[in-house]
Design a protein around this motif. Structure first.
Motif, PDB file in Angstrom:
ATOM      1  N   VAL A   1       0.848  -1.185   0.000  1.00  0.00           N
ATOM      2  CA  VAL A   1       0.000   0.000   0.000  1.00  0.00           C
ATOM      3  C   VAL A   1       0.886   1.238   0.000  1.00  0.00           C
ATOM      4  N   VAL A   2       0.508   2.231  -0.803  1.00  0.00           N
ATOM      5  CA  VAL A   2       1.301   3.458  -0.920  1.00  0.00           C
ATOM      6  C   VAL A   2       0.549   4.605  -0.235  1.00  0.00           C
TER       7      VAL A   2
ATOM      8  N   VAL B   1       0.451   5.333  11.176  1.00  0.00           N
ATOM      9  CA  VAL B   1      -0.078   4.740   9.943  1.00  0.00           C
ATOM     10  C   VAL B   1       0.384   3.305   9.802  1.00  0.00           C
ATOM     11  N   ARG B   2       1.642   3.071  10.080  1.00  0.00           N
ATOM     12  CA  ARG B   2       2.160   1.705   9.954  1.00  0.00           C
ATOM     13  C   ARG B   2       1.482   0.760  10.936  1.00  0.00           C
TER      14      ARG B   2
ATOM     15  N   ASP C   1      -0.877  -5.211   8.867  1.00  0.00           N
ATOM     16  CA  ASP C   1      -0.872  -6.465   8.112  1.00  0.00           C
ATOM     17  C   ASP C   1      -0.331  -6.291   6.701  1.00  0.00           C
ATOM     18  N   ARG C   2       0.031  -5.052   6.332  1.00  0.00           N
ATOM     19  CA  ARG C   2       0.542  -4.780   4.984  1.00  0.00           C
ATOM     20  C   ARG C   2       1.833  -3.970   5.047  1.00  0.00           C
ATOM     21  N   GLU C   3       2.659  -4.173   4.056  1.00  0.00           N
ATOM     22  CA  GLU C   3       3.891  -3.380   3.951  1.00  0.00           C
ATOM     23  C   GLU C   3       3.522  -2.005   3.399  1.00  0.00           C
ATOM     24  N   VAL C   4       3.849  -0.964   4.160  1.00  0.00           N
ATOM     25  CA  VAL C   4       3.486   0.393   3.785  1.00  0.00           C
ATOM     26  C   VAL C   4       4.687   1.111   3.160  1.00  0.00           C
TER      27      VAL C   4
ATOM     28  N   ASN D   1       9.665   2.617   5.066  1.00  0.00           N
ATOM     29  CA  ASN D   1       9.886   2.404   3.633  1.00  0.00           C
ATOM     30  C   ASN D   1       9.574   3.734   2.932  1.00  0.00           C
ATOM     31  N   VAL D   2      10.611   4.558   2.752  1.00  0.00           N
ATOM     32  CA  VAL D   2      10.442   5.927   2.277  1.00  0.00           C
ATOM     33  C   VAL D   2      10.902   6.053   0.830  1.00  0.00           C
ATOM     34  N   HIS D   3      10.069   6.742   0.046  1.00  0.00           N
ATOM     35  CA  HIS D   3      10.408   7.086  -1.332  1.00  0.00           C
ATOM     36  C   HIS D   3      10.146   8.573  -1.504  1.00  0.00           C
TER      37      HIS D   3
END
Length: 280
Positions: free
Chosen positions: A168-169, A201-202, A207-210, A230-232
């Motif tokens: 999820v983004v 948020v995390r 249950d999902r990789e954020v 996990n930052v972009h």
């Protein structure tokens, strides 16, 4: 025809005002022109080739469209000032100025009659709204404000990279700059606030990789970039940052039309952070 003659804020504000008028114009069969959109027009399919930034689209073969747009803006802006000063209102022409805070409901019957009764209406102000029409005609508005292909290509590439790392983004807007002065800096949040929000948020999406897609009006603090999240980072381009947000699954940020627009355009849930102590 309705002509927007002033620049009410920056990109997000002007997209929203323009879109409300377009929705209203489609609904009532009235042409909308917005030469005040001149410095952003080059980025969008619907406005790039039109010196008047009209809806419905009317591209021209002019060699210097950008200069023509700027000239047209100066002409209509001056015309509105003169018309307002001398209170010109005829069966052919009217000038409306609602200022910054007054709300003008385009869908009210008296306003519909007034706007349709003139061949030309010059308007100034920020809060022109027609919520019903902007939702009803969302497809046409999205098409009109589609970015130019080169921007879409880079956005596609970025989102493909981000989605390859997560389930999820979440787009996060870090706005500093002018927010240090606006409303006494109320929405100028430091990196610790954004890190706390990311942590919440995390946990909510445990249950999902954020993946967090972060766009800002200044360099993103190293504490955020080097965190365990996990930052972009966004492309650091006015249009590509905004429209990358429109491709996210969720949006978070301080109250701003810069996130309101991609939320509308991409149908993305938006959580405005007006009080970090209670969000998300």
């Amino acid at each position: 025809m309705i002509v927007i003659t002033d620049k009410s804020g920056r990109l997000g504000n002007r997209l929203i005002v323009f879109a409300h008028f377009i929705g209203w114009g489609i609904e009532h069969g009235i042409t909308i022109a917005n030469p005040a959109f001149d410095e952003y027009a080059q980025y969008f399919a619907g406005t790039a080739d039109d010196p008047w930034c009209r809806y419905p689209v009317r591209p021209t073969a002019s060699r210097n469209v950008a200069q023509s747009r700027h000239t047209n803006f100066r002409i209509v802006s001056r015309a509105h000032r003169i018309g307002s000063r001398f209170k010109i209102s005829t069966a052919w022409l009217d000038c409306i100025d609602i200022g910054l805070w007054e709300r003008y409901d385009l869908g009210e019957e008296e306003h519909i009659r007034a706007l349709r009764s003139r061949k030309l209406t010059l308007v100034r102000g920020w809060q022109y709204r027609d919520n019903a029409s902007i939702q009803k005609h969302v497809r046409a508005i999205r098409t009109f404000f589609t970015p130019q292909p080169a921007h879409v290509k880079r956005i596609d590439e970025l989102l493909a990279q981000v989605r390859a790392t997560c389930d999820v983004v979440v787009g996060m807007h870090i706005r500093r700059g002018d927010y240090r002065q606006i409303i006494g800096g109320r929405y100028d949040y430091g990196p610790e606030v954004y890190l706390d929000i990311m942590s919440k948020v995390r946990r909510l999406l445990k249950d999902r990789e954020v993946g967090f897609l972060i766009c800002s009006d200044e360099p993103v603090d190293s504490a955020v970039q080097s965190s365990s999240f996990n930052v972009h980072l966004g492309p650091n381009h006015l249009i590509e940052d905004m429209y990358s947000f429109a491709r996210c699954d969720y949006l978070i940020g301080p109250p701003s039309t810069y996130t309101m627009w991609p939320s509308y355009y991409g149908d993305v849930p938006l959580l405005p952070i007006s009080d970090p102590s209670i969000h998300p």
